[in-house]
Write a protein that holds these residues in place. Structure first.
Motif, short mmCIF file in Angstrom:
data_model
loop_
_atom_site.label_atom_id
_atom_site.label_comp_id
_atom_site.label_asym_id
_atom_site.label_seq_id
_atom_site.Cartn_x
_atom_site.Cartn_y
_atom_site.Cartn_z
N LEU A 102 -143.59 -41.24 -38.12
CA LEU A 102 -142.60 -41.07 -37.22
C LEU A 102 -142.83 -39.79 -35.95
CD1 LEU A 102 -139.21 -40.67 -39.27
CD2 LEU A 102 -140.36 -42.87 -38.33
N SER A 103 -142.28 -39.92 -35.12
CA SER A 103 -142.67 -38.95 -34.12
C SER A 103 -141.93 -37.70 -34.51
CB SER A 103 -142.10 -39.32 -32.74
OG SER A 103 -140.70 -39.66 -32.65
N PHE A 104 -142.06 -36.56 -33.77
CA PHE A 104 -141.78 -35.25 -34.20
C PHE A 104 -140.14 -35.33 -34.22
CE2 PHE A 104 -139.91 -31.28 -33.18
CZ PHE A 104 -139.97 -30.42 -34.21
N HIS A 105 -139.51 -35.63 -33.23
CA HIS A 105 -137.97 -35.72 -32.89
C HIS A 105 -137.33 -36.89 -33.74
CE1 HIS A 105 -137.75 -32.57 -30.16
NE2 HIS A 105 -138.71 -32.99 -29.46
N GLU A 106 -137.99 -38.00 -33.95
CA GLU A 106 -137.38 -39.06 -34.81
C GLU A 106 -137.18 -38.34 -36.15
OE1 GLU A 106 -138.74 -43.67 -33.65
OE2 GLU A 106 -140.17 -42.35 -34.53
N ARG A 108 -137.17 -35.43 -36.98
CA ARG A 108 -136.25 -34.14 -36.79
C ARG A 108 -134.66 -34.49 -36.97
NH1 ARG A 108 -133.03 -32.40 -32.92
NH2 ARG A 108 -133.85 -33.44 -31.37
N VAL A 109 -134.36 -35.42 -36.15
CA VAL A 109 -133.10 -36.07 -36.21
C VAL A 109 -132.63 -36.59 -37.46
CG1 VAL A 109 -131.55 -37.49 -35.23
CG2 VAL A 109 -133.01 -36.31 -33.70
#
Lengths: 133, 312
Positions: A102-106, A108-109
């Motif tokens: 996953l990407s960082f913000h994916e 994170r959420v």
């Protein structure tokens, strides 16, 4: 233009919130008892607080449960395992992203939403820093 | 031995690490941004809206667009903006900072520096504002790199519109308009409608975390995504650049009333799991038989990586 400025302010406030969350530390509730059903599913027993109105003679008649059992799905089990082996929430986010592509913000959420569910259920406790630079 | 005073050392230059840029296209606005900048906020309206990108720690770029008739007086807008920043928004300074053909302002608030740049793109009549937010000194070379990559395509002139966002690289006919975007962690769905939405729709998806939820085959997933149980269904499978592509097509009853007895919708969907990022990509089109020609000539395409482009 004013509406746009308001949107920008909301965005910047959101960034403050996520930075604080990432710098916070998540701990497992010491009184929670973890049973692994298998590698990916986990069952947790959490002690419940006695309601304040349960004083004698009401408490002689009403005997509420003193523990509740929560079964985590595989995603929750993975987040919990990462919490147990990480210092800060940001470490959990990074490891979860790496494991699942996953990407960082994916990440994170997903992780912060899951952690707040674990907090609501009394499984995890969060210690937040007062301010983040 | 006489001590010799050493001259002050010049500041050490920052390490020159090449920044990998990713291309984004949203409502015909294309821009190349650092790989770790992600779109966290967006507007669906093509005429006026805003998108915001953030890195790990903060929002870094906001792009706002508005379609305007003639080229506005950018210098006057800049000076009005400067006075607002100083008088109403508590910025401590606001200085002119033009870059390339953009009119710009550099302002400081609570020690944080922002650069605001305005430009008007004549062919598309689009006024674009870019706001960069920095923790300390602005990275001017990155700003320049980003602004020089920023282009606005005149959408009316071409037969297709490109979208590159949230890992989807999509091309749809210009006759379709974006009707919905759901961007959740590891799950992006974009829907496009043709004039009246019941005539024809296009739906593109990219989903991750497959090990947690994908039970069964890709074909079963494609069938489950259909709005109603199909009347006719045929499925095929082929391989393209190491990707196993699954395709279904057939007809659906139209609606749920009496019309469903006589009227049909045509559907076609493709789905595959990209071996590079291990995500599920799907692309589907649904149309009344009278509008099936909208999807001819490979007009709808979705790409997951540099090796694989799939058309409907």
């Amino acid at each position: 233009m004013k509406e746009k400025d308001a949107n920008s302010k909301v965005a910047l406030d959101a960034a403050d919130v996520w930075r604080r969350m990432l710098e916070s530390r998540a701990f497992l509730n010491e009184k929670a008892k973890i049973d692994s059903l298998n590698a990916s599913k986990v069952e947790i027993e959490v002690p419940l607080k006695k309601p304040g109105f349960l004083v004698p003679p009401i408490s002689w008649l009403i005997k509420p449960r003193d523990r509740k059992t929560i079964r985590l799905d595989p995603l929750g089990s993975e987040v919990l395992e990462l919490i147990r082996h990480s210092e800060k929430v940001v470490d959990v986010v990074d490891r979860f992203a790496e494991r699942n592509g996953l990407s960082f913000h994916e990440s994170r959420v997903s992780v912060t939403q899951y952690i707040s569910q674990l907090v609501d259920n009394g499984i995890v406790v969060i210690s937040m820093p007062k301010e983040v630079a | 031995m006489p001590s010799r005073k050493q001259p002050p050392k010049p500041p050490r230059p920052k390490a020159l690490t090449p920044i990998v840029l990713n291309s984004w296209v949203w409502h015909n606005i294309s821009v190349d941004l650092p790989e770790d900048w992600e779109m966290l906020q967006f507007a669906n309206d093509a005429e006026q809206g805003r998108i915001a990108f953030a890195d790990r720690s903060d929002f870094r770029l906001e792009l706002s667009w508005r379609r305007v008739g003639n080229r506005p007086d950018l210098e006057r807008m800049r000076s009005d903006y400067a006075s607002r920043l100083l008088n109403e928004m508590d910025h401590s300074e606001a200085n002119i900072a033009d870059m390339l053909d953009w009119s710009g302002l550099k302002s400081v608030k609570n020690g944080k520096v922002s650069t605001r740049l305005l430009n008007h793109f004549g062919e598309s009549r689009m006024l674009i504002e870019a706001v960069f937010r920095w923790n300390d000194a602005p990275d001017l070379s990155l700003e320049e790199q980003i602004l020089s990559s920023l282009m606005v395509d005149d959408g009316d002139a071409s037969a297709f519109q490109a979208w590159r966002c949230f890992g989807l690289d999509l091309s749809v006919p210009s006759a379709f308009t974006l009707s919905d975007v759901q961007a959740l962690p590891a799950s992006t769905v974009m829907e496009f409608g043709y004039k009246k939405p019941d005539k024809a729709t296009i739906r593109a998806e990219r989903r991750g975390l497959l090990k947690f939820w994908l039970k069964g085959s890709v074909i079963e997933w494609l069938v489950r995504q259909l709005p109603r149980k199909p009347k006719t269904l045929e499925s095929t499978q082929y391989s393209e650049a190491g990707h196993d592509i699954f395709r279904i097509k057939g007809t659906l009853p139209y609606g749920s009333g009496w019309g469903s007895l006589f009227m049909r919708q045509k559907f076609e969907s493709v789905g595959w799991i990209c071996p590079e990022d291990k995500r599920l990509y799907t692309l589907g089109a649904l149309s009344r038989p009278s509008h099936a020609s909208l999807f001819e000539k490979q007009s709808v395409q979705l790409s997951c990586c540099a090796h694989c482009v799939v058309s409907l």
